[in-house]
Design a protein around this motif. Structure first.
Motif, PDB file in Angstrom:
ATOM      1  N   THR A 107      12.453  14.914  -4.505  1.00  0.00           N
ATOM      2  CA  THR A 107      11.619  15.830  -3.459  1.00  0.00           C
ATOM      3  C   THR A 107      12.516  16.555  -2.543  1.00  0.00           C
ATOM      4  OG1 THR A 107       9.634  13.901  -3.603  1.00  0.00           O
ATOM      5  CG2 THR A 107       9.987  15.071  -1.455  1.00  0.00           C
ATOM      6  N   LEU A 108      13.720  15.757  -1.992  1.00  0.00           N
ATOM      7  CA  LEU A 108      14.524  16.539  -1.041  1.00  0.00           C
ATOM      8  C   LEU A 108      15.096  17.755  -1.623  1.00  0.00           C
ATOM      9  CD1 LEU A 108      16.043  13.361   0.455  1.00  0.00           C
ATOM     10  CD2 LEU A 108      14.239  14.628   1.397  1.00  0.00           C
ATOM     11  N   GLN A 109      15.383  17.780  -3.003  1.00  0.00           N
ATOM     12  CA  GLN A 109      16.054  18.873  -3.611  1.00  0.00           C
ATOM     13  C   GLN A 109      14.922  20.040  -3.921  1.00  0.00           C
ATOM     14  OE1 GLN A 109      17.231  17.326  -7.335  1.00  0.00           O
ATOM     15  NE2 GLN A 109      18.823  16.097  -6.547  1.00  0.00           N
ATOM     16  N   ARG A 110      13.630  19.588  -4.033  1.00  0.00           N
ATOM     17  CA  ARG A 110      12.558  20.514  -4.172  1.00  0.00           C
ATOM     18  C   ARG A 110      12.223  21.374  -2.837  1.00  0.00           C
ATOM     19  NH1 ARG A 110       7.354  19.942  -2.731  1.00  0.00           N
ATOM     20  NH2 ARG A 110       7.528  17.568  -2.696  1.00  0.00           N
ATOM     21  N   PRO A 126      15.837  25.380  -4.220  1.00  0.00           N
ATOM     22  CA  PRO A 126      16.309  24.027  -4.550  1.00  0.00           C
ATOM     23  C   PRO A 126      17.706  23.662  -4.106  1.00  0.00           C
ATOM     24  CG  PRO A 126      14.966  24.930  -6.316  1.00  0.00           C
ATOM     25  CD  PRO A 126      15.342  26.106  -5.692  1.00  0.00           C
ATOM     26  N   SER A 127      17.773  22.627  -3.758  1.00  0.00           N
ATOM     27  CA  SER A 127      19.016  22.088  -3.354  1.00  0.00           C
ATOM     28  C   SER A 127      19.552  21.197  -4.416  1.00  0.00           C
ATOM     29  CB  SER A 127      19.234  21.081  -2.159  1.00  0.00           C
ATOM     30  OG  SER A 127      18.591  19.972  -2.251  1.00  0.00           O
ATOM     31  N   ARG A 128      20.846  20.752  -4.489  1.00  0.00           N
ATOM     32  CA  ARG A 128      21.507  19.846  -5.601  1.00  0.00           C
ATOM     33  C   ARG A 128      21.749  18.621  -4.832  1.00  0.00           C
ATOM     34  NH1 ARG A 128      25.164  23.888  -9.378  1.00  0.00           N
ATOM     35  NH2 ARG A 128      23.511  25.246 -10.114  1.00  0.00           N
ATOM     36  N   TRP A 129      21.322  18.328  -3.703  1.00  0.00           N
ATOM     37  CA  TRP A 129      21.878  17.152  -2.824  1.00  0.00           C
ATOM     38  C   TRP A 129      21.629  15.845  -3.771  1.00  0.00           C
ATOM     39  CZ3 TRP A 129      19.475  14.462   2.024  1.00  0.00           C
ATOM     40  CH2 TRP A 129      20.194  13.465   2.282  1.00  0.00           C
ATOM     41  N   GLN A 130      22.617  14.970  -3.900  1.00  0.00           N
ATOM     42  CA  GLN A 130      22.117  13.722  -4.440  1.00  0.00           C
ATOM     43  C   GLN A 130      22.570  12.479  -3.415  1.00  0.00           C
ATOM     44  OE1 GLN A 130      21.006  12.768  -7.414  1.00  0.00           O
ATOM     45  NE2 GLN A 130      21.018  14.618  -8.475  1.00  0.00           N
ATOM     46  N   ARG A 170       0.821  -1.322  -0.104  1.00  0.00           N
ATOM     47  CA  ARG A 170       0.120   0.198   0.160  1.00  0.00           C
ATOM     48  C   ARG A 170       0.806   1.255  -0.107  1.00  0.00           C
ATOM     49  NH1 ARG A 170      -2.115   0.371   4.519  1.00  0.00           N
ATOM     50  NH2 ARG A 170      -1.968  -1.648   5.389  1.00  0.00           N
ATOM     51  N   HIS A 171       2.102   1.305   0.658  1.00  0.00           N
ATOM     52  CA  HIS A 171       3.054   2.322   0.684  1.00  0.00           C
ATOM     53  C   HIS A 171       4.376   1.909   0.220  1.00  0.00           C
ATOM     54  CE1 HIS A 171      -0.254   4.040   3.357  1.00  0.00           C
ATOM     55  NE2 HIS A 171      -0.202   5.058   2.720  1.00  0.00           N
ATOM     56  N   PRO A 172       4.603   1.723  -1.160  1.00  0.00           N
ATOM     57  CA  PRO A 172       5.874   1.044  -1.410  1.00  0.00           C
ATOM     58  C   PRO A 172       6.816   2.370  -1.369  1.00  0.00           C
ATOM     59  CG  PRO A 172       4.108   0.529  -3.165  1.00  0.00           C
ATOM     60  CD  PRO A 172       3.583   1.513  -2.023  1.00  0.00           C
ATOM     61  N   LEU A 173       8.103   1.968  -1.476  1.00  0.00           N
ATOM     62  CA  LEU A 173       9.251   3.275  -1.184  1.00  0.00           C
ATOM     63  C   LEU A 173       9.236   4.052  -2.661  1.00  0.00           C
ATOM     64  CD1 LEU A 173      12.095   1.914   0.744  1.00  0.00           C
ATOM     65  CD2 LEU A 173      10.363   3.679   1.523  1.00  0.00           C
ATOM     66  N   PRO A 174       9.147   5.212  -2.645  1.00  0.00           N
ATOM     67  CA  PRO A 174       9.460   5.793  -4.126  1.00  0.00           C
ATOM     68  C   PRO A 174      10.852   5.292  -4.654  1.00  0.00           C
ATOM     69  CG  PRO A 174       9.868   7.347  -2.405  1.00  0.00           C
ATOM     70  CD  PRO A 174       9.299   6.085  -1.471  1.00  0.00           C
ATOM     71  N   SER A 175      11.084   5.583  -5.821  1.00  0.00           N
ATOM     72  CA  SER A 175      12.372   5.400  -6.329  1.00  0.00           C
ATOM     73  C   SER A 175      13.360   6.421  -5.724  1.00  0.00           C
ATOM     74  CB  SER A 175      12.616   5.518  -7.784  1.00  0.00           C
ATOM     75  OG  SER A 175      12.464   6.712  -8.239  1.00  0.00           O
ATOM     76  N   SER A 176      14.640   5.939  -5.519  1.00  0.00           N
ATOM     77  CA  SER A 176      15.623   6.703  -4.972  1.00  0.00           C
ATOM     78  C   SER A 176      15.628   8.152  -5.734  1.00  0.00           C
ATOM     79  CB  SER A 176      16.781   6.198  -4.893  1.00  0.00           C
ATOM     80  OG  SER A 176      17.433   5.719  -6.111  1.00  0.00           O
ATOM     81  N   GLY A 177      15.609   8.029  -7.209  1.00  0.00           N
ATOM     82  CA  GLY A 177      15.653   9.167  -7.876  1.00  0.00           C
ATOM     83  C   GLY A 177      14.462  10.274  -7.612  1.00  0.00           C
TER      84      GLY A 177
END
Length: 273
Positions: free
Chosen positions: A78-81, A145-149, A66-73
């Motif tokens: 989302t974190l960058q946004r 926005p960040s550029r964190w990878q 019901r709540h699969p993890l999103p892809s790492s990408g």
């Protein structure tokens, strides 16, 4: 106070400091995908941004639960946004003692993505209001926005096949009634993974909705050479993982698909009682 938690008074002070944290409001209601945003719009900690369980902390439901993890990408985007990087402290909160869905956000940020400074607001929004913290209405401007990878840690998770064949202690965060198969209000099959033990996530909290003391959690939490945490869909399982971190114990791995994925394959065994 463990470094994975922050009190309401500490949050208020830090918001006035030179490096205020990015506050993420993770309130959610199972079965209502829009509830979290509505709750945030009705009043939130000043400057806090909405982080959505179904859209940001999960991908579409299906064979993986019901709540699969999103892809790492997708999660990195989302974190960058949200302007998040390792140099920006993060505080996550909800109004359910961390169960929906601050602990899930903490796990995804701190454990999976490796952010070095993520804390859960102990007692959540209720504690904030009890300390006199104000709630505001209206939209909040998005940060730059960040550029964190992030470098994601795949070892923090286990697949259904790994859980099936592994020897890890399986820790179920659902209620005892759901664990025993006496009630199942959400999923199509009742019961639990054979060999699992039940540790309801609510048992990690006091009557005030705050986490129990580290020494209390340490005495109560099950011991095992290796532990994997699961629940209905990989959300409240993160609350148990957080409890281990508060207790100063090694963190269990997460089975993200949890019961809602497990039961999709009829060849996987089911236990009741």
């Amino acid at each position: 106070m463990s470094r994975v938690l922050i009190t309401a008074s500490e949050l208020a002070e830090s918001l006035q400091g030179q490096l205020p944290p990015r506050v993420l409001d993770c309130r959610a209601r199972l079965g209502d995908r829009d509830a979290g945003l509505r709750l945030w719009e009705a009043g939130h900690v000043p400057g806090s941004l909405h982080l959505d369980l179904d859209r940001d902390l999960a991908t579409e439901p299906g064979q993986c639960g019901r709540h699969p993890l999103p892809s790492s990408g997708d999660f990195a985007a989302t974190l960058q946004r949200l302007g998040i990087s390792p140099t920006v402290p993060v505080v996550v909160l909800d109004d359910m003692g961390g169960q929906l869905a601050a602990a899930r956000a903490w796990w995804m940020l701190a454990v999976w993505a490796g952010h070095p400074d993520v804390r859960v607001l102990d007692g959540g929004l209720h504690a904030w209001q009890e300390e006199g913290g104000e709630l505001v209405l209206g939209l909040e401007p998005l940060p730059e926005p960040s550029r964190w990878q992030p470098t994601f840690d795949g070892r923090a998770c286990m697949s259904a096949d790994d859980v099936f064949s592994g020897r890890e202690l399986k820790l179920d965060a659902r209620s005892e009634e759901r664990f025993r198969g006496e009630a199942e209000p959400i999923d199509a099959v009742a019961g639990h993974i054979p060999g699992a033990v039940c540790r309801p996530s609510a048992a990690n909290l006091t009557e005030t909705g705050r986490f129990k003391a580290p020494e209390t959690l340490d005495a109560e939490l099950p011991h095992g050479e290796a532990i994997v945490a699961y629940c209905g869909s990989g959300v409240t399982a993160c609350h148990n993982i957080l409890a281990y971190a508060i207790a100063g114990r090694p963190k269990p791995r997460l089975y993200p698909g949890s019961w809602s994925e497990w039961i999709r394959d009829p060849s996987r065994p089911v236990a009741r009682g």
